[in-house]
Design a protein around this motif. Structure first.
Motif, PDB file in Angstrom:
ATOM      1  N   MET A 134       0.826  -1.180   0.000  1.00 14.68           N
ATOM      2  CA  MET A 134       0.000   0.000   0.000  1.00 14.68           C
ATOM      3  C   MET A 134       0.874   1.250   0.000  1.00 14.68           C
ATOM      4  SD  MET A 134      -3.251   0.963   2.339  1.00 14.68           S
ATOM      5  CE  MET A 134      -4.004  -0.560   1.915  1.00 14.68           C
ATOM      6  N   ILE A 135       1.985   1.198   0.704  1.00 13.52           N
ATOM      7  CA  ILE A 135       2.873   2.350   0.766  1.00 13.52           C
ATOM      8  C   ILE A 135       3.373   2.714  -0.630  1.00 13.52           C
ATOM      9  CG2 ILE A 135       5.070   3.207   1.689  1.00 13.52           C
ATOM     10  CD1 ILE A 135       3.065   2.965   3.892  1.00 13.52           C
TER      11      ILE A 135
ATOM     12  N   ARG B 149      -7.840   4.627  -8.786  1.00 10.76           N
ATOM     13  CA  ARG B 149      -6.534   4.118  -9.210  1.00 10.76           C
ATOM     14  C   ARG B 149      -5.977   3.057  -8.278  1.00 10.76           C
ATOM     15  NH1 ARG B 149      -2.716   8.676  -9.086  1.00 10.76           N
ATOM     16  NH2 ARG B 149      -1.250   7.063  -9.617  1.00 10.76           N
ATOM     17  N   PHE B 150      -6.183   3.217  -6.969  1.00 10.01           N
ATOM     18  CA  PHE B 150      -5.555   2.313  -6.022  1.00 10.01           C
ATOM     19  C   PHE B 150      -5.949   0.850  -6.197  1.00 10.01           C
ATOM     20  CE2 PHE B 150      -5.635   0.024  -1.972  1.00 10.01           C
ATOM     21  CZ  PHE B 150      -4.267  -0.156  -1.850  1.00 10.01           C
ATOM     22  N   PRO B 151      -7.232   0.503  -6.323  1.00 11.67           N
ATOM     23  CA  PRO B 151      -7.558  -0.927  -6.469  1.00 11.67           C
ATOM     24  C   PRO B 151      -6.877  -1.575  -7.673  1.00 11.67           C
ATOM     25  CG  PRO B 151      -9.525   0.324  -5.951  1.00 11.67           C
ATOM     26  CD  PRO B 151      -8.438   1.321  -6.227  1.00 11.67           C
ATOM     27  N   ARG B 152      -6.782  -0.860  -8.775  1.00 13.84           N
ATOM     28  CA  ARG B 152      -6.097  -1.420  -9.951  1.00 13.84           C
ATOM     29  C   ARG B 152      -4.607  -1.599  -9.677  1.00 13.84           C
ATOM     30  NH1 ARG B 152      -9.242   2.544 -12.615  1.00 13.84           N
ATOM     31  NH2 ARG B 152      -7.367   3.755 -12.948  1.00 13.84           N
TER      32      ARG B 152
ATOM     33  N   GLN C  96      -4.080  -4.635  -7.339  1.00 13.46           N
ATOM     34  CA  GLN C  96      -4.251  -5.917  -8.020  1.00 13.46           C
ATOM     35  C   GLN C  96      -3.010  -6.299  -8.815  1.00 13.46           C
ATOM     36  OE1 GLN C  96      -6.590  -8.175  -7.803  1.00 13.46           O
ATOM     37  NE2 GLN C  96      -7.784  -6.973  -6.372  1.00 13.46           N
ATOM     38  N   SER C  97      -2.293  -5.311  -9.336  1.00 13.12           N
ATOM     39  CA  SER C  97      -1.118  -5.618 -10.156  1.00 13.12           C
ATOM     40  C   SER C  97       0.178  -5.675  -9.357  1.00 13.12           C
ATOM     41  CB  SER C  97      -0.987  -4.589 -11.280  1.00 13.12           C
ATOM     42  OG  SER C  97      -0.704  -3.311 -10.750  1.00 13.12           O
ATOM     43  N   THR C  98       0.103  -5.469  -8.040  1.00 15.84           N
ATOM     44  CA  THR C  98       1.290  -5.502  -7.187  1.00 15.84           C
ATOM     45  C   THR C  98       1.644  -6.946  -6.835  1.00 15.84           C
ATOM     46  OG1 THR C  98       0.739  -3.378  -6.219  1.00 15.84           O
ATOM     47  CG2 THR C  98       2.273  -4.749  -4.984  1.00 15.84           C
ATOM     48  N   PRO C  99       2.861  -7.382  -7.174  1.00 15.94           N
ATOM     49  CA  PRO C  99       3.264  -8.751  -6.804  1.00 15.94           C
ATOM     50  C   PRO C  99       3.340  -8.906  -5.285  1.00 15.94           C
ATOM     51  CG  PRO C  99       4.911  -7.697  -8.216  1.00 15.94           C
ATOM     52  CD  PRO C  99       3.898  -6.667  -7.872  1.00 15.94           C
ATOM     53  N   ARG C 100       2.991 -10.075  -4.815  1.00 15.01           N
ATOM     54  CA  ARG C 100       3.045 -10.363  -3.383  1.00 15.01           C
ATOM     55  C   ARG C 100       3.894 -11.604  -3.149  1.00 15.01           C
ATOM     56  NH1 ARG C 100      -1.480  -8.289  -4.838  1.00 15.01           N
ATOM     57  NH2 ARG C 100      -2.713  -6.912  -3.586  1.00 15.01           N
ATOM     58  N   ARG C 101       4.579 -11.623  -2.037  1.00 15.10           N
ATOM     59  CA  ARG C 101       5.328 -12.802  -1.645  1.00 15.10           C
ATOM     60  C   ARG C 101       4.409 -13.659  -0.788  1.00 15.10           C
ATOM     61  NH1 ARG C 101      10.503 -13.328   2.276  1.00 15.10           N
ATOM     62  NH2 ARG C 101      10.632 -15.567   2.122  1.00 15.10           N
ATOM     63  N   VAL C 102       4.170 -14.848  -1.250  1.00 10.47           N
ATOM     64  CA  VAL C 102       3.277 -15.756  -0.543  1.00 10.47           C
ATOM     65  C   VAL C 102       4.027 -17.061  -0.330  1.00 10.47           C
ATOM     66  CG1 VAL C 102       1.073 -16.947  -0.628  1.00 10.47           C
ATOM     67  CG2 VAL C 102       1.291 -14.689  -1.667  1.00 10.47           C
ATOM     68  N   ASP C 103       4.134 -17.487   0.928  1.00 10.38           N
ATOM     69  CA  ASP C 103       4.870 -18.702   1.269  1.00 10.38           C
ATOM     70  C   ASP C 103       3.968 -19.869   1.655  1.00 10.38           C
ATOM     71  OD1 ASP C 103       7.143 -16.543   2.955  1.00 10.38           O
ATOM     72  OD2 ASP C 103       7.376 -17.394   0.954  1.00 10.38           O
ATOM     73  N   SER C 104       2.788 -19.588   2.119  1.00 14.21           N
ATOM     74  CA  SER C 104       1.899 -20.630   2.622  1.00 14.21           C
ATOM     75  C   SER C 104       1.209 -21.360   1.471  1.00 14.21           C
ATOM     76  CB  SER C 104       0.844 -19.992   3.528  1.00 14.21           C
ATOM     77  OG  SER C 104      -0.265 -20.833   3.669  1.00 14.21           O
ATOM     78  N   PRO C 105       1.294 -22.692   1.446  1.00 10.07           N
ATOM     79  CA  PRO C 105       0.586 -23.438   0.399  1.00 10.07           C
ATOM     80  C   PRO C 105      -0.918 -23.164   0.387  1.00 10.07           C
ATOM     81  CG  PRO C 105       2.149 -24.862   1.507  1.00 10.07           C
ATOM     82  CD  PRO C 105       2.093 -23.568   2.280  1.00 10.07           C
ATOM     83  N   ASP C 106      -1.512 -22.980   1.567  1.00 14.46           N
ATOM     84  CA  ASP C 106      -2.942 -22.676   1.634  1.00 14.46           C
ATOM     85  C   ASP C 106      -3.244 -21.307   1.022  1.00 14.46           C
ATOM     86  OD1 ASP C 106      -3.345 -24.304   4.853  1.00 14.46           O
ATOM     87  OD2 ASP C 106      -3.527 -25.104   2.814  1.00 14.46           O
TER      88      ASP C 106
ATOM     89  N   ARG D 146      -5.476 -20.436  -2.243  1.00 10.34           N
ATOM     90  CA  ARG D 146      -6.577 -19.467  -2.196  1.00 10.34           C
ATOM     91  C   ARG D 146      -6.460 -18.457  -3.325  1.00 10.34           C
ATOM     92  NH1 ARG D 146      -7.791 -14.654  -0.838  1.00 10.34           N
ATOM     93  NH2 ARG D 146      -5.772 -14.050  -0.036  1.00 10.34           N
ATOM     94  N   ILE D 147      -5.256 -17.947  -3.579  1.00  8.75           N
ATOM     95  CA  ILE D 147      -5.043 -16.939  -4.615  1.00  8.75           C
ATOM     96  C   ILE D 147      -5.202 -17.523  -6.007  1.00  8.75           C
ATOM     97  CG2 ILE D 147      -3.272 -15.455  -5.664  1.00  8.75           C
ATOM     98  CD1 ILE D 147      -2.189 -15.029  -2.779  1.00  8.75           C
TER      99      ILE D 147
END
Length: 70
Positions: free
Chosen positions: A1-2, A43-46, A49-59, A63-64
């Motif tokens: 978000m920052i 503008r923010f929601p778009r 949505q395009s911001t990459p995220r680091r996700v480590d949990s298989p669950d 979900r994503i």
């Protein structure tokens, strides 16, 4: 978000008439409520949505992606 703060501030100003000082003093609950009610033109929601995220949990990955965890 920052990373997308300019979009956040601009959207809240345009759609909810929130000033900088009001935003700085806003509760988390109020902030999240306003963010969740932004229009499709915001503008923010778009950007979010395009911001990459680091996700480590298989669950969380399941979900994503919609692909079941194994």
């Amino acid at each position: 978000m920052i990373r997308e703060w300019r979009a956040v501030e601009g959207d809240l100003s345009r759609e909810h008439q929130v000033t900088g000082p009001e935003l700085a003093a806003m509760s988390t609950r109020r902030f999240l409520t306003l963010i969740s009610t932004l229009s499709g033109e915001a503008r923010f929601p778009r950007a979010w949505q395009s911001t990459p995220r680091r996700v480590d949990s298989p669950d969380e990955i399941a979900r994503i992606t919609g692909i079941p965890a194994q």
